[in-house]
Write a protein that holds these residues in place. Sequence first.
Motif, PDB file in Angstrom:
ATOM      1  N   PHE A  17       0.829  -1.198   0.000  1.00  0.00           N
ATOM      2  CA  PHE A  17       0.000   0.000   0.000  1.00  0.00           C
ATOM      3  C   PHE A  17       0.867   1.253   0.000  1.00  0.00           C
ATOM      4  N   ARG A  18       1.861   1.298   0.888  1.00  0.00           N
ATOM      5  CA  ARG A  18       2.745   2.473   0.950  1.00  0.00           C
ATOM      6  C   ARG A  18       3.430   2.721  -0.401  1.00  0.00           C
ATOM      7  N   LYS A  19       3.898   1.651  -1.022  1.00  0.00           N
ATOM      8  CA  LYS A  19       4.620   1.778  -2.288  1.00  0.00           C
ATOM      9  C   LYS A  19       3.726   2.377  -3.371  1.00  0.00           C
ATOM     10  N   TYR A  24       0.765   8.559  -5.967  1.00  0.00           N
ATOM     11  CA  TYR A  24      -0.371   9.457  -6.176  1.00  0.00           C
ATOM     12  C   TYR A  24      -0.368  10.658  -5.231  1.00  0.00           C
ATOM     13  N   ASN A  25       0.641  10.738  -4.367  1.00  0.00           N
ATOM     14  CA  ASN A  25       0.840  11.886  -3.490  1.00  0.00           C
ATOM     15  C   ASN A  25      -0.430  12.294  -2.734  1.00  0.00           C
ATOM     16  N   PRO A  26      -0.964  11.420  -1.903  1.00  0.00           N
ATOM     17  CA  PRO A  26      -2.197  11.760  -1.187  1.00  0.00           C
ATOM     18  C   PRO A  26      -1.974  12.853  -0.152  1.00  0.00           C
ATOM     19  N   ALA A  27      -3.039  13.586   0.146  1.00  0.00           N
ATOM     20  CA  ALA A  27      -2.996  14.637   1.163  1.00  0.00           C
ATOM     21  C   ALA A  27      -3.379  14.100   2.538  1.00  0.00           C
ATOM     22  N   CYS A  28      -3.897  12.886   2.581  1.00  0.00           N
ATOM     23  CA  CYS A  28      -4.310  12.291   3.861  1.00  0.00           C
ATOM     24  C   CYS A  28      -3.107  11.621   4.533  1.00  0.00           C
ATOM     25  N   LEU A  67     -10.564   8.331  -1.072  1.00  0.00           N
ATOM     26  CA  LEU A  67      -9.825   7.075  -1.142  1.00  0.00           C
ATOM     27  C   LEU A  67     -10.686   6.003  -0.480  1.00  0.00           C
ATOM     28  N   ARG A  68     -10.890   4.882  -1.179  1.00  0.00           N
ATOM     29  CA  ARG A  68     -11.591   3.740  -0.599  1.00  0.00           C
ATOM     30  C   ARG A  68     -10.655   2.547  -0.620  1.00  0.00           C
ATOM     31  N   VAL A  69     -10.506   1.899   0.516  1.00  0.00           N
ATOM     32  CA  VAL A  69      -9.684   0.697   0.642  1.00  0.00           C
ATOM     33  C   VAL A  69     -10.612  -0.445   1.004  1.00  0.00           C
ATOM     34  N   GLU A  70     -10.486  -1.558   0.275  1.00  0.00           N
ATOM     35  CA  GLU A  70     -11.325  -2.727   0.504  1.00  0.00           C
ATOM     36  C   GLU A  70     -10.457  -3.937   0.836  1.00  0.00           C
TER      37      GLU A  70
END
Length: 129
Positions: A17-19, A24-28, A67-70
């Motif tokens: 996930f980190r990689k 995408y350079n998230p702001a969260c 962002l949605r993580v499943e």
Amino acid sequence: MTLPAHAESVPRARRWFRKFIALYNPACSVDDCVLMLSELVTNAILYGQADGDRHVRVEWFRDGTSLRVEVHDPGLSADVQVQRPAADDAHGRGLLLVESIADSWQSGPSHFGGTVVSFVIADAWPSDA
């Protein structure tokens, strides 16, 4: 990402996930997302039930600024609920943690069969990104 349902898959899911999210350079807070992902993968490994070789599938999606993580488990669809453990209970806080950090979370039948549990971070990216 598809992972075997054993404990070594939790750090593997975190690294994956980190990689990929970094591109995408998230702001969260990626750390918060990794923590919630760890909890959901751990729960899928511990509580998902299915015959034969079990695997856990992790997917993430960008939907506008969200962002949605499943996390999908092939086990029987279960009624996933937040537990309210006593202060001295050693376990049972995973979904409580997800509920407190994510903007929303849900569970239900997976389109792969079994159960999916997901969380959403509403402002993971700026609206102009």
